[in-house]
Scaffold this active site. Structure first.
Site, PDB file in Angstrom:
ATOM      1  N   SER A 146       3.570  -2.397  10.180  1.00  0.00           N
ATOM      2  CA  SER A 146       5.026  -2.515  10.332  1.00  0.00           C
ATOM      3  C   SER A 146       5.590  -3.864   9.869  1.00  0.00           C
ATOM      4  O   SER A 146       6.545  -4.373  10.443  1.00  0.00           O
ATOM      5  CB  SER A 146       5.438  -2.217  11.782  1.00  0.00           C
ATOM      6  OG  SER A 146       5.064  -0.890  12.134  1.00  0.00           O
ATOM      7  N   GLU A 166      -6.877   4.724   8.022  1.00  0.00           N
ATOM      8  CA  GLU A 166      -6.621   6.139   7.749  1.00  0.00           C
ATOM      9  C   GLU A 166      -7.847   6.792   7.119  1.00  0.00           C
ATOM     10  O   GLU A 166      -8.154   7.962   7.383  1.00  0.00           O
ATOM     11  CB  GLU A 166      -5.373   6.283   6.867  1.00  0.00           C
ATOM     12  CG  GLU A 166      -4.110   5.983   7.682  1.00  0.00           C
ATOM     13  CD  GLU A 166      -2.940   5.431   6.889  1.00  0.00           C
ATOM     14  OE1 GLU A 166      -2.953   5.495   5.650  1.00  0.00           O
ATOM     15  OE2 GLU A 166      -2.008   4.895   7.528  1.00  0.00           O
ATOM     16  N   ASN A 202       0.867  -1.190   0.000  1.00  0.00           N
ATOM     17  CA  ASN A 202       0.000   0.000   0.000  1.00  0.00           C
ATOM     18  C   ASN A 202       0.900   1.235   0.000  1.00  0.00           C
ATOM     19  O   ASN A 202       1.486   1.580   1.022  1.00  0.00           O
ATOM     20  CB  ASN A 202      -0.903  -0.037   1.242  1.00  0.00           C
ATOM     21  CG  ASN A 202      -1.802   1.175   1.315  1.00  0.00           C
ATOM     22  OD1 ASN A 202      -1.862   1.978   0.384  1.00  0.00           O
ATOM     23  ND2 ASN A 202      -2.511   1.310   2.430  1.00  0.00           N
ATOM     24  N   GLY A 220       2.739   2.030  10.835  1.00  0.00           N
ATOM     25  CA  GLY A 220       3.733   3.088  10.693  1.00  0.00           C
ATOM     26  C   GLY A 220       4.473   3.430  11.970  1.00  0.00           C
ATOM     27  O   GLY A 220       5.141   4.456  12.056  1.00  0.00           O
ATOM     28  N   GLU A 250      -5.368  -4.953  10.444  1.00  0.00           N
ATOM     29  CA  GLU A 250      -4.305  -3.978  10.712  1.00  0.00           C
ATOM     30  C   GLU A 250      -4.576  -3.274  12.035  1.00  0.00           C
ATOM     31  O   GLU A 250      -5.379  -2.319  12.080  1.00  0.00           O
ATOM     32  CB  GLU A 250      -4.261  -2.923   9.600  1.00  0.00           C
ATOM     33  CG  GLU A 250      -4.015  -3.478   8.213  1.00  0.00           C
ATOM     34  CD  GLU A 250      -3.469  -2.416   7.274  1.00  0.00           C
ATOM     35  OE1 GLU A 250      -2.368  -2.613   6.769  1.00  0.00           O
ATOM     36  OE2 GLU A 250      -4.109  -1.375   7.079  1.00  0.00           O
ATOM     37  N   LYS A 287       0.026   4.217  -0.201  1.00  0.00           N
ATOM     38  CA  LYS A 287      -0.623   5.388   0.408  1.00  0.00           C
ATOM     39  C   LYS A 287      -0.420   6.614  -0.494  1.00  0.00           C
ATOM     40  O   LYS A 287      -0.432   6.457  -1.720  1.00  0.00           O
ATOM     41  CB  LYS A 287      -0.111   5.588   1.841  1.00  0.00           C
ATOM     42  CG  LYS A 287      -0.263   4.295   2.666  1.00  0.00           C
ATOM     43  CD  LYS A 287      -0.051   4.475   4.139  1.00  0.00           C
ATOM     44  CE  LYS A 287      -0.247   3.135   4.855  1.00  0.00           C
ATOM     45  NZ  LYS A 287      -0.136   3.225   6.300  1.00  0.00           N
ATOM     46  N   HIS A 336      -9.654   1.339   4.984  1.00  0.00           N
ATOM     47  CA  HIS A 336      -8.367   1.481   5.676  1.00  0.00           C
ATOM     48  C   HIS A 336      -8.562   2.393   6.892  1.00  0.00           C
ATOM     49  O   HIS A 336      -9.342   3.361   6.826  1.00  0.00           O
ATOM     50  CB  HIS A 336      -7.322   2.068   4.723  1.00  0.00           C
ATOM     51  CG  HIS A 336      -5.935   1.972   5.265  1.00  0.00           C
ATOM     52  ND1 HIS A 336      -5.470   2.830   6.228  1.00  0.00           N
ATOM     53  CD2 HIS A 336      -4.926   1.095   5.032  1.00  0.00           C
ATOM     54  CE1 HIS A 336      -4.219   2.489   6.549  1.00  0.00           C
ATOM     55  NE2 HIS A 336      -3.876   1.437   5.842  1.00  0.00           N
TER      56      HIS A 336
HETATM   57  O1  LIG Z   1      -1.312   0.733   6.889  1.00  0.00           O
HETATM   58  C1  LIG Z   1      -0.567  -0.131   6.473  1.00  0.00           C
HETATM   59  C2  LIG Z   1      -0.819  -0.821   5.204  1.00  0.00           C
HETATM   60  O2  LIG Z   1      -2.096  -0.544   4.733  1.00  0.00           O
HETATM   61  C3  LIG Z   1       0.651  -0.513   7.227  1.00  0.00           C
HETATM   62  O3  LIG Z   1       1.577   0.491   7.102  1.00  0.00           O
HETATM   63  P1  LIG Z   1       3.092   0.233   7.609  1.00  0.00           P
HETATM   64  O4  LIG Z   1       3.522  -1.072   6.956  1.00  0.00           O
HETATM   65  O5  LIG Z   1       3.857   1.408   7.128  1.00  0.00           O
HETATM   66  O6  LIG Z   1       3.024   0.085   9.093  1.00  0.00           O
END
Ligand SMILES: O=C(CO)COP(=O)(O)O
Length: 253
Positions: free
Chosen positions: A213, A97, A9, A173, A167, A11, A95
């Protein structure tokens, strides 16, 4: 045996040309599609270039969101029909976010999941608890609610094709990964919920990714768990070498 699915992803990162170059550079290094499904989830404006670059190579292209209507007065939105028209096969929905920052709800996720099936796209449905919910021992009930609401009204055949990404928000992150046992416990619970809600066939067929992560150094252990069938990877999917390693780990799982 469920085929592992490793999705990067991106983002809101990379320019479209950099994304296309990334794919051209990695595509010959990716393992065969029989062993693993590799997916890149990119910003909307990258998608036409990426579906072109990925043509005839074993990598699927995903949008990171979409609207549920085919067309209409929804300024700034992109429809499932538009995505399918440019050969996008997957769409990430719900997601954390988007839930946190852009008002996505279980109900809108459900409408989008159904819209994805109407256009023969595979939804990757994200669920996961906050740190506060984990500390209050609400993880199972919260994630269960998200899964049931997100997949409500699907037929068994549709439900089998959904990919669920577990997740935990506190692991995204942050460099803090859930231990592989913690991650597996929640994924196993999700599978049980699917069994109770749909059927054993659905629960055995559906793929559940872990995200938060994930990196080349920890993916093998996560994928060795009984109920983790793949990974949804943010930061570590942005570099070509690292993405190839993650997909290779999926092929060897
Ligand atoms: O949100 C994520 C994937 O959709 C995970 O992000 P990270 O791998 O950067 O922690």
């Amino acid at each position: 045996m469920r085929k592992p699915i490793i999705a990067g992803n991106w983002k809101m990162n990379k320019l479209a040309g950099d994304g296309a170059r990334f794919l051209l550079n990695v595509r010959e290094q990716l393992p065969e599609a029989e062993k693993v499904e590799a997916v890149v989830c990119a910003p909307y404006i990258h998608l036409p270039l990426l579906t072109e670059a990925a043509r005839d190579f074993p990598v699927g292209i995903a949008a990171q969101n979409m609207h549920f209507e085919d067309s209409g007065a929804f300024t700034g939105e992109v429809s499932p029909e538009m995505l399918k028209d440019i050969l996008v096969d997957y769409v990430v929905l719900g997601h954390s976010e988007r839930r946190e920052m852009f008002g996505e709800t279980d109900e809108s996720v459900n409408q989008k999941v159904k819209a994805a099936f109407n256009h023969e796209m595979t939804p990757i449905v994200c669920v996961g608890e906050s740190l506060e919910q984990r500390e209050n021992n609400e993880t199972f009930t919260f994630v269960e609610k998200q899964v049931k609401a997100g997949l409500a009204g699907l037929t068994e055949e549709q439900a089998k094709q959904v990919v669920i990404a577990y997740e935990p928000i506190w692991a995204i992150g942050t460099g803090k990964t859930a231990t592989s046992e913690e991650a597996n416990d929640v994924c196993a619970h999700i599978r049980q919920v699917l069994k109770d809600t749909f059927s054993e066939d659905v629960s055995e067929a559906i793929r559940i990714q872990y995200g938060g992560s994930v990196k080349p150094a920890n993916i093998d252990e996560l994928l060795s768990q009984s109920d983790i069938d793949g990974a949804l990877v943010g930061g570590a999917s942005l570099e070509e070498d690292s993405f190839v390693k993650l997909v290779e780990a999926g092929a060897n799982a």
